[in-house]
Structure formats: C-alpha cells, structure tokens
Design a protein around this motif. Structure first.
Motif, short mmCIF file in Angstrom:
data_model
loop_
_atom_site.label_atom_id
_atom_site.label_comp_id
_atom_site.label_asym_id
_atom_site.label_seq_id
_atom_site.Cartn_x
_atom_site.Cartn_y
_atom_site.Cartn_z
N PRO A 117 0.80 -1.23 0.00
CA PRO A 117 0.00 0.00 0.00
C PRO A 117 0.83 1.28 0.00
CG PRO A 117 -0.05 -1.06 2.16
CD PRO A 117 0.64 -2.01 1.23
N THR A 118 2.14 1.17 0.21
CA THR A 118 2.93 2.39 0.35
C THR A 118 3.72 2.75 -0.90
OG1 THR A 118 4.87 1.27 1.21
CG2 THR A 118 3.22 1.90 2.81
N TYR A 128 -1.40 5.45 -5.73
CA TYR A 128 -1.24 4.39 -4.74
C TYR A 128 -2.43 3.44 -4.79
CZ TYR A 128 2.63 7.08 -2.99
OH TYR A 128 3.81 7.72 -2.90
N SER A 165 -4.56 2.45 -2.73
CA SER A 165 -5.83 2.85 -2.09
C SER A 165 -6.66 3.76 -2.98
CB SER A 165 -5.54 3.53 -0.77
OG SER A 165 -4.64 4.59 -0.96
N ARG A 170 -8.17 16.84 0.63
CA ARG A 170 -6.76 16.80 1.03
C ARG A 170 -6.03 17.94 0.35
NH1 ARG A 170 -4.28 11.01 2.39
NH2 ARG A 170 -2.55 12.34 2.86
N GLY A 171 -5.08 18.48 1.05
CA GLY A 171 -4.25 19.50 0.42
C GLY A 171 -4.89 20.87 0.43
N PHE A 179 -6.98 23.97 3.06
CA PHE A 179 -7.22 24.34 4.44
C PHE A 179 -8.65 24.03 4.84
CE2 PHE A 179 -3.36 26.92 4.27
CZ PHE A 179 -2.82 26.51 5.47
N MET A 231 2.07 20.95 -2.03
CA MET A 231 1.05 21.82 -1.46
C MET A 231 0.61 21.30 -0.10
SD MET A 231 0.99 24.25 -3.01
CE MET A 231 0.40 25.40 -1.80
N LEU A 232 0.36 19.98 -0.10
CA LEU A 232 -0.07 19.33 1.12
C LEU A 232 0.99 19.51 2.19
CD1 LEU A 232 -2.23 17.64 2.30
CD2 LEU A 232 -1.09 15.62 1.46
N GLU A 252 1.07 23.07 3.56
CA GLU A 252 -0.05 23.28 4.49
C GLU A 252 0.28 22.66 5.83
OE1 GLU A 252 -4.39 21.44 5.47
OE2 GLU A 252 -3.43 20.93 3.59
N VAL A 296 2.94 24.71 7.78
CA VAL A 296 2.41 25.94 8.36
C VAL A 296 1.59 25.62 9.60
CG1 VAL A 296 0.80 27.83 7.97
CG2 VAL A 296 2.41 27.17 6.18
N LYS A 297 0.74 24.60 9.45
CA LYS A 297 -0.14 24.25 10.54
C LYS A 297 0.66 23.79 11.76
CE LYS A 297 -2.98 20.73 10.32
NZ LYS A 297 -3.78 19.82 9.49
N TYR A 309 4.83 10.26 6.63
CA TYR A 309 4.01 10.54 5.45
C TYR A 309 4.74 10.17 4.17
CZ TYR A 309 1.72 13.12 1.75
OH TYR A 309 1.13 13.47 0.56
N ILE A 322 6.96 7.90 3.82
CA ILE A 322 7.02 6.45 3.69
C ILE A 322 5.65 5.91 3.27
CG2 ILE A 322 7.34 4.27 4.89
CD1 ILE A 322 9.26 5.65 6.75
N ASP A 323 4.61 6.36 3.95
CA ASP A 323 3.29 5.82 3.68
C ASP A 323 2.32 6.96 3.41
OD1 ASP A 323 0.87 4.65 3.54
OD2 ASP A 323 1.06 3.49 5.38
N PRO A 324 1.97 7.17 2.16
CA PRO A 324 1.15 8.32 1.80
C PRO A 324 -0.25 8.26 2.39
CG PRO A 324 1.35 6.81 -0.03
CD PRO A 324 2.28 6.32 1.03
N ARG A 325 -0.64 7.13 2.96
CA ARG A 325 -1.98 7.07 3.54
C ARG A 325 -2.04 7.72 4.91
NH1 ARG A 325 -2.83 0.96 3.77
NH2 ARG A 325 -0.73 1.30 4.51
N VAL A 326 -0.86 7.92 5.52
CA VAL A 326 -0.83 8.53 6.84
C VAL A 326 -1.44 9.92 6.76
CG1 VAL A 326 0.68 9.45 8.63
CG2 VAL A 326 1.16 7.23 7.62
N GLU A 327 -2.35 10.22 7.65
CA GLU A 327 -2.97 11.55 7.66
C GLU A 327 -1.98 12.54 8.27
OE1 GLU A 327 -5.85 13.15 7.00
OE2 GLU A 327 -6.57 11.46 5.80
N ILE A 328 -1.72 13.62 7.57
CA ILE A 328 -0.90 14.65 8.21
C ILE A 328 -1.67 15.93 8.24
CG2 ILE A 328 1.31 13.64 7.71
CD1 ILE A 328 1.62 15.68 5.45
#
Ligand SMILES: Nc1ncnc2c1ncn2[C@@H]1O[C@H](COP(=O)(O)OP(=O)(O)O)[C@@H](O)[C@H]1O
Ligand code: SF4
Ligand SMILES: [Mg+2]
Lengths: 606, 326
Positions: free
Chosen positions: A104-105, A151, A153, A295-296, A298, B1-2, B5, B8-9, B318, B320-326
């Motif tokens: 998945p990564t 990815y 997912s 996502r991405g 604000f 972009m992500l 954000e 900044v946050k 993030y 490593i694993d793009p599914r991780v919520e940041i």
C-alpha cells in the motif's frame, strides 16, 4: 492454434503438513496446451485456491505436496526443473483479492515495473515502465500515465483487478492462472473483466486456467471445463456438453442451483395500489450529502452526494426491492429509511406520521413499527450473549414487560422463526449463518413491526437456506401483515422475492417497476445493462451485447451535468448531457428516468 | 502543497506549545519554594538586603508582569542573563556576592548555544548506536517469529529494560574507562568522550525499537501482499528489504517521536554522571542554583527541539506511507 503441450499435471495430491489429515487436492491430473483456456468450476472450499497455488509452487506453509508432478514445458517445477521455470515470469497468477495484493505504500505502476524488471532483468527500467504504461492503457485504465503513479488505495476494486492483470501478463507468461478473479466485483465490472481477460489470453497466446465458483462466468469462455469437488475432478468436458449432459450428480446439482431469472414468467404477484389506499412509507425527495475535507486544502470540502432526491411509495404488504451496484448509495438509503440518519432535505412519512416531526420520545415508540434487520447480530452484540438474551434485548430496552412473561414470549417468537427452544440458553457460536439470520429476524419481530428493512440479508446464504428463509418471510408476512424492503445487489434474489423493484444509480432511482415488467421489459438502459451482465445460464429476453457497459460509475463527488448515466450509456445522445431526465410514470406503475422514453424526443434523436 | 499546508499548521501549533510550556515553567519556578535571591546574596545576608535585591531584580512584581517583561525580551531574541554565571564562565558560589543585575553576567542565549551542540551530538550518537544494535536483532526477530532469533530479541529487550541507566553508567566507567583504560569517561576533551554516555543512552532506547520492529515486521510479514509478492516473482531479499521493512518502519518512526521524551530525560541524568558539558548538565546545575533565566531558556529550547523533531517524524512517516494523515 498451436497445440504443443505446456503444462502437465499428474496425480497432484496436496494436504496439510499435519500427518493423517485428509488430502485437500486428491490425484488431480490434466494437460494444458499453449493458447488453450481451461475452466475449472468449484464451489467455495472445493480447493480452487489451493490448486492454483500448487500449480505455481506457492503452497502456504501449512500445506505440502504429498505426491504428483507439475511439469512446465517438460521441466518438473517441484523437482529438478525448478530453476528453469520462474514463477511470475513463466507462470503468472491473478487472485480474487486485488485490493490487498500490492504494497500500500508504493505506487501501483512502480510496483508492476519493479516486478517486471526483477523477472526480466534483460529489460531496462525505462523499457519496463513504458511497457507497464502501455499495458495499463490496454486493459482500459483511463489516463494510464497518471494512474501509474497512484497508490493502491486510490484504485477501485475493478481498476485494481485490471492492474493485477497487467502485473500478471507484463512478463509474457506462457501460463496464466486466474483464481476467481471476478468474485469481489460488481456484475457490470465483472462482465468487463471477463471479456478483457478472454481477449488478452487469445491475443497474447497465453494458456489460461480460469477457476471460478460461477458456472455462468465459465460459460463466457466456453472451452474445456473441469468440475472440482472436494479436491477431486469429478468430470471434464467442453462447457456446452457439460451443461447438456453432465456426467455426475454433483455437476447436475451445481447446474440446477444456478439461479434462473427468466425461466418462468411467474414471480411474486404485483400488488396494485387499491383506489385511495395510503402508502405505508412515503419517501419524498430525500437527499443526503456527506462532506469530506479535501486533502491538500485548508478548509474546502468536497460534497459526496450519496442519495439525491429519492421518492418512493411503499405500499402495505409489499415486497419492495432496491438494487444497484456498490457505491450507488444503497446503504445510505437504508440508513435513511431506518431513520438511523436523517435526510438533509425531504421527508419520510410512516403510516401518516412524518418521522422528522417526532420528538425523540415519540420516535422511540414509533421505532417499533419499522425495524432494520442487522446483517449479523452476532458481531453487533457483546460476546457471550445467549440467543435468548439477544432476542429479548430489544424488548428490555423498551421496558414494559414482566420478567416472567419474557421467556414465554421469546420462545414463542423463536418457534415462529424456526429456532429450537433449546437454543434459548445457548451461545450462538456454533450456529450457521442461516440460524443467525433467524435470530435477527426474531429480534425484530418481537416488537411487532409493520415494516422490515433488510440490507443484503439473503445474499450470504447458499441457495437452499435462502429458499427456506424466503418461505419463512412469506409465512410471516401472511400472519403478521408485514411489509418488506429488500436492499441488495443480487438480482436473482430480488427476482424471486420482490413484488416491485427500484433500480438505483449514483444516488438516484432510474427505474421503478413491477417484478415482471422490470425483468422482461426493462425501460432504462442501465437496468438493461445490469440484467445483461447478470451471470445466468439462460437466454435473455433482449440482446445483451447491446448493453455492455464500458468504464466505472463516476464518483459521487463530481456528478456530471445531465443524465448521471450518460458517461456509460450506450444510447446516450446530445440532450442527455445537457438535461437531467426526471423519473416519470410512462405507463401505470412503470417509472423510468430516461429521455429516450419521451416518445417524440426519442424519434427526433433516432 | 499538502506538505506546505502541513508545515504551516504544525509550526503554528508548535509555537503555541512552546509558549504554553514557557508559561507553565515560568509560573512553577516562582510559586514553588526556593528563593534564588537567598542563594545569590548568601545565607548570612540580612532579610532587608534580600528584599532590596529581589525588588531590584523585579522578582517581587506580579508574575504576569514578570512574564510580560520576559516575553517582550524573548520576542527580540533575548533570553535574559544568568543569575549565577558571570561572563568569565566561573560559577558564582554562595556568599561571593555578584550583582545579578549587572551586565557582566552570562547571556542565557550564549550558554544554551554553547551547550546545545554537545547534547545534540550525544543524542544523535545514542540514536545511531541504538539503531545499530536494534536493527539486526529486531529484523531477525521479526522475520523468524517462532525461532531462536525471536527469543533473542525478546531476551535482549527484557535485559536492557531492566538495567538502570545510572548503574550501567557506573559499571561502564569502572570497567572500560578506569580498569581497561579503553575509553575516556568524564568531562569532554574530544569526540571519544561521547561514546560511553551515548552507549548508556542507547541501551535505554534500544528495547523499544527492538520491540516495535519485531512486532510490526512480524505483522507485515503476514500481510497478503507479502505472500502474493512471492508468486509475482519478487526475490525474498526484495520482499523483505524494499516492502516489508518499509511498511514496518511507519510505527517505528512514530515510536521514535514519542521516545524522544525518554531520551531527553535520560540525557539529563547521563550528562550529570559523565560530567558531560551539555544542556542536561547545565539544567541540573541551574535547577540546584535556582537560576531562573537559564531554566526557562532550556525549557523553551527543549520544547522547540521536541516540536521540531515531531514535525520531522510525521513528515517522514508521510513520505514512507502516503496514507498517513498529516
Ligand atoms: N493453508 C491452509 N491450511 C490448511 N487447509 C487449508 C489451507 N488453505 C485452504 N485449506 C483448506 O482447503 C480446502 C480448499 O480451500 P480453497 O482452495 O481455499 O477452496 P476454494 O478456493 O475453492 O474456495 C478447504 O477445506 C480449506 O479449509
Ligand atoms: S437519458 Fe440518455 S444517457 Fe441517460 S439513460 Fe437515457 S439515453 Fe442514456
Ligand atoms: Mg478461493
């Protein structure tokens, strides 16, 4: 056709590593020539997956080869030839769980190219990547160059299965093993995948072993077909002969158990609305939109329009069916009908009372009248709850019954749904799916409801148990004056049970009609497509090749203007993309939302 | 972009955390018993002298006023001056009265900047050693769940957890440094002085890394995509090193972010034992001497480092694993 032998299987016997266990595969032998397609039918648990794994020298640790030979182009891959033959390059495998088949990564395309490069090191990285991109396009994944970097997912089940097909065929294997590849997919997507795979096998000249638990699916290949039962081949014949003259009882039963939708014109009788009769449940223009943060960004949100303006009348004592593919909004609508979620706009009126207008006190009392059947109450309740306790629970929550009467009441209810009284004090651990379903029916019935909402209730059962429950439902209906709403993706079940059926697409109803009308004279192109893709062994009352769908439903976030089906509709014309067709009653009791049905317009377009 | 954000946050969040930490430390220092002025002027000084000095230093103003003054300095990058340390570097001992309001006291900023690199070096080396110890053991343990490798990983992790850090420090000093004369131990006169304290710290963190690695790698190895990779034709090496480890690394990276606080606590003790000239050592001395400005400065620096490393950790997770919520 090139008929040189590519795969020879002799007396293959596989069993658990624990000594004394019965074999799982028992003396399987067959031959496969290059470019040949070999179908294997087996119900679930027959040994299809173990056989596929055994052929690829890929048994799980708990299983072992006990005897037999698997030879690829003359090399015994279980013995001396293992070094000549490379799994992943010469023999490729596609399974039934595409969603969990890749890391998945890492982006999908990158992983396929990685595999290709490691089994074909003579092709450099660039060549591998170009080949993968080109194949992604060939299996009709839209914009393959961008999807390459997505990815896992981000892929739907159908898209992922296409990607896995690319993964399997990219190294030009001589033998392809496809194990129940369409099992997790919706019918319209499954039909596309089967057609695609058939075409690829012929064009790339791959010998293919296609294992499936669906006879109709195998029929689409039509070649030599074997029947696997408890690890043994009970027979092997070309598909047409297999159907015409099955040699074993097991095969005969298997053929008989394939659901028939058009065999007889009979079906559940339609209930015509009597003059002035009021509907039991009146659903008026309900909408439900979920907000998800993009996502991405604000603070911008995307709106997921799950249910868009559904209007229905459910008459008393009707069996109302709602069908549609996964993601079309069925489950959201179920939750709205059961008032577990409230609609953003629109109203639901039950027996003359608008649910939205009730106070929470009144609502609790009103809830007795309409009950949602849990799919599996066993998972929804704390462990170590006895069967009796499960059933009485809903009564206890609502109070107002004496302890002493409780047991008699519950046992009476259990008898009514066909559960033995001894089960009262037992834990439900050892019960079959069918028995568990009965528990959840009893749980609902004990409150004397008028309306039962059933979400995919019968789909998980085998044909016999399904038949018994259907009987039970109709008996209960007679006795208790019940009305049912069945929500399902299973057309054959709906055909057997429902009096009126609504077809849902992208959050809207596209057609509502009586059972017979819907199956024998469908009006909406989407209904026709669904019926065309349904896996049956019958002649269909219209030409299915006219209604094969391309692509997947659009996302409920970006719903296109005009008819929501226009992006896939084989009959779409100019007006479809501009103007949304309304659900109109074209003849009594037959509603459909399609511009083709406005007589004059259709002629103008034709 | 992500990512922008996210940065900044998180930086805004981080500033808030640092601000709150400083406020808490500032208040606590002033409400718990222990008057710095008494220590500065010496036990023999009459009470009216203490009061006079305290008033002059501003310590009798309401806390909120003191804090406002401190903050306005901080915004200009001024963390104040030490109460105890003159610019020369000598510590003013009790009784020798040095006027802490005069400008010959050391700037807190200088004190911290001078010590921080040492502590970062110690922390970095400790982490490196910990990874060097844990990776082979943890990977072997994760890959062979029911074999001796797993037992070894478990044994090592239990052993390390049960060794108290000060005891290990003393034993190592006695053996490696005094008896065998292999490594220097006390003070700092070059890179070799960092090795022993780093080893002790490494032993303190390693068990957590070993455990996370064995369990998460063990779990990943059971995942269907690892099984399927075999039939897709990937070699065992590739499966383990480019896919299994990658997936197992996400919980590990998160753990490292959390373990950071343990590391910081350990640094305090270890630096003191080894007389290592880092921030930890400075903290201990300053706390004992009620050197408010230095303690405050260290608290702010530490929380800033903490926030910074946690941002890095989440960013790495993030990537490593793009599914991780940041
Ligand atoms: N790893 C395994 N260890 C032991 N038994 C297994 C294993 N995998 C499958 N089986 C058993 O082998 C039989 C055939 O399973 P399977 O090949 O998965 O059937 P199918 O794919 O046709 O549904 C079943 O009885 C199943 O319980
Ligand atoms: S309105 Fe047009 S696009 Fe929609 S179903 Fe009818 S023909 Fe197809
Ligand atoms: Mg299977």
């Amino acid at each position: 056709m090139d008929l040189s032998l590519i795969l020879e299987i002799d007396d293959l016997t596989v069993g658990a590593t624990t000594p004394g266990a019965a074999p799982i595969l028992d003396h399987i032998s067959f031959r496969l020539s290059t470019s040949e397609i070999f179908g294997i039918y087996g119900e679930s648990g027959a040994g299809k997956t173990v056989l596929s794994r055994a052929l690829a020298n890929w048994l799980p640790e708990s299983l072992q080869y006990r005897a037999g030979r698997v030879a690829f182009a003359g090399h015994d891959i279980l013995g001396a030839g293992a070094r000549e033959v490379r799994v992943g390059r010469d023999i490729a495998y596609i399974g039934s769980k595409p969603q969990s088949a890749l890391d998945p990564t890492v982006p999908v395309g990158v992983q396929i190219a990685e595999k290709l490069h490691s089994v074909r090191p003579e092709w450099n990285g660039r060549e591998c990547r170009d080949r993968v991109m080109q194949l992604l396009g060939e299996v009709r994944i839209p914009s393959p160059k961008e999807r390459y970097w997505d990815y896992p997912s981000k892929f739907s089940g159908g898209m992922m299965q296409r990607a896995m097909i690319v993964d399997a065929i990219c190294a030009e294997p001589a033998v392809l093993i496809a194990d129940n590849v369409t099992q997790p997919l919706d019918v319209t997507i499954a039909a596309q995948i089967v057609a695609l795979l058939h075409d690829l096998c012929t064009r790339h000249k791959m010998a293919t072993i296609y294992l499936s638990s669906s006879l109709p699916t195998l029929g689409q290949f039509g070649d030599r077909t074997a029947v696997l039962y408890q690890g043994r081949f009970v027979e092997q014949q070309p598909f047409d002969e297999l159907l015409a003259s099955p040699q074993s009882d097991y095969t005969r039963k298997a053929i008989a158990s394939v659901p028939r939708m058009w065999e007889t014109a009979e079906g559940p009788l339609a209930r015509r609305q009597a003059q002035g009769e009021a509907p039991l449940m009146k659903v008026e223009n309900v909408h439900r939109t979920y907000r998800a943060r993009k996502r991405g960004t604000f603070n911008s949100h995307s709106n997921i329009q799950a249910v868009r303006g559904v209007t229905l009348d459910i008459m008393p004592r009707e069996n109302f069916g709602i069908v549609g593919e996964s993601g079309c909004g069925k489950s959201t609508l179920t939750r709205l009908l059961a008032w577990l979620e409230t609609p953003d706009s629109g109203s639901i009126v039950l027996n003359g009372t608008s649910l939205g207008a009730l106070s929470s006190r009144e609502l609790i009392r009103k809830r007795n009248e309409f009950q949602l059947l849990l799919q599996d109450p066993y998972n929804a309740l704390p462990p170590r709850t006895t069967v009796g306790r499960m059933i009485e629970e809903s009564l206890l929550i609502r109070g107002s019954i004496k302890r002493a009467d409780l047991r008699t009441r519950v046992i009476a209810e259990m008898a009514e749904v066909g559960l033995a009284a001894e089960l009262y004090d037992q834990l439900p651990n050892a019960l079959s799916t069918g028995e568990r379903q009965r528990i959840s029916i009893a749980r609902a019935l004990i409150l004397d409801p008028k309306l039962l909402i059933l979400d995919e209730t019968l789909s998980a059962l085998d044909q016999r148990e399904q038949g018994r429950l259907i009987e039970l439902f109709s008996k209960l209906q007679e006795k208790n004056d019940l009305t049912y709403v069945f929500i399902s993706h299973d057309l054959a079940m709906v055909r057997k049970v429902c009096t009126r059926i609504a077809v849902m697409y992208l959050g809207e109803m596209v057609e509502i009609a009586d059972n017979h009308d819907l199956f024998f004279d469908p009006q909406h192109p989407y209904t026709k497509a669904l019926l065309s893709a349904a896996p049956t062994l019958e002649q269909k009352p219209f030409d299915p090749s006219d209604f094969l769908l391309e692509g997947e439903p659009p996302s409920p976030i970006d719903i296109p203007a005009g008819c929501s089906f226009a992006s896939r509709c084989p009959k779409a014309f100019g007006r479809c993309r501009m103007e949304t067709p309304a659900l109109v009653e074209h003849s009594p009791g037959r509603f459909a939302a399609c511009h083709l049905l406005d007589g004059d317009q259709a002629q103008a377009a034709a | 972009m992500l990512i922008l954000e996210f940065l900044v946050k998180r930086i805004a969040q981080g500033l808030l955390i640092v601000f709150i930490t400083s406020l808490i430390i500032f208040t606590l220092l002033r409400v718990v018993p222990g008057d710095p002025v008494r220590l500065i002027v010496g036990g023999m000084a009459p009470p009216d002298v203490v009061e006079k000095v305290a008033t002059k230093m501003g310590l009798r103003d309401p806390i909120i006023v003191q804090y406002g003054r401190y903050m306005s300095g901080l915004l200009q990058g001024d963390l104040g001056q030490s109460y105890l340390r003159p610019r020369s570097g000598m510590i003013a001992a009790g009784g020798q009265y040095v006027d802490p309001t005069k400008s010959d006291m050391a700037l807190v900023t200088d004190l911290i900047l001078e010590r921080l690199p040492f502590t970062l070096q110690l922390g970095g080396m400790a982490l490196l050693f910990a990874l060097l110890i844990s990776f082979p053991v943890g990977i072997a343990g994760g890959l062979h769940q029911h074999r001796w490798q797993n037992a070894l990983a478990f044994g090592m992790q239990s052993l390390f957890v049960s060794i108290p850090n000060f005891w290990l420090a003393i034993v190592l000093i006695l053996f490696l440094s005094i008896k065998l004369k292999l490594l220097p131990a006390l003070g700092y006169q070059g890179f070799s002085y960092v090795i022993l304290p780093a080893l002790v710290l490494a032993v303190e963190i390693a068990p957590f890394i070993i455990r996370t690695l064995t369990t998460s790698l063990g779990e990943v190895m059971q995942a269907p995509f690892i099984d399927e990779a075999r039939v897709r034709g990937l070699s065992r090496r590739r499966i383990v090193y480019s896919h299994a480890l990658r997936n197992a690394a996400v919980p590990l990276v998160n753990l490292l972010g959390i373990q950071l606080s343990t590391l910081i606590g350990g640094v305090l003790v270890i630096e003191y034992i080894f007389d290592y000239p880092g921030l930890g050592n400075l903290t201990v001395v300053s706390v004992v001497g009620r050197d408010f400005p230095v303690i405050q400065g260290i608290a702010i620096t530490t929380s800033a480092v903490f926030v910074f490393i946690n941002i890095i950790v989440d960013l790495v997770a993030y990537l490593i694993d793009p599914r991780v919520e940041i």
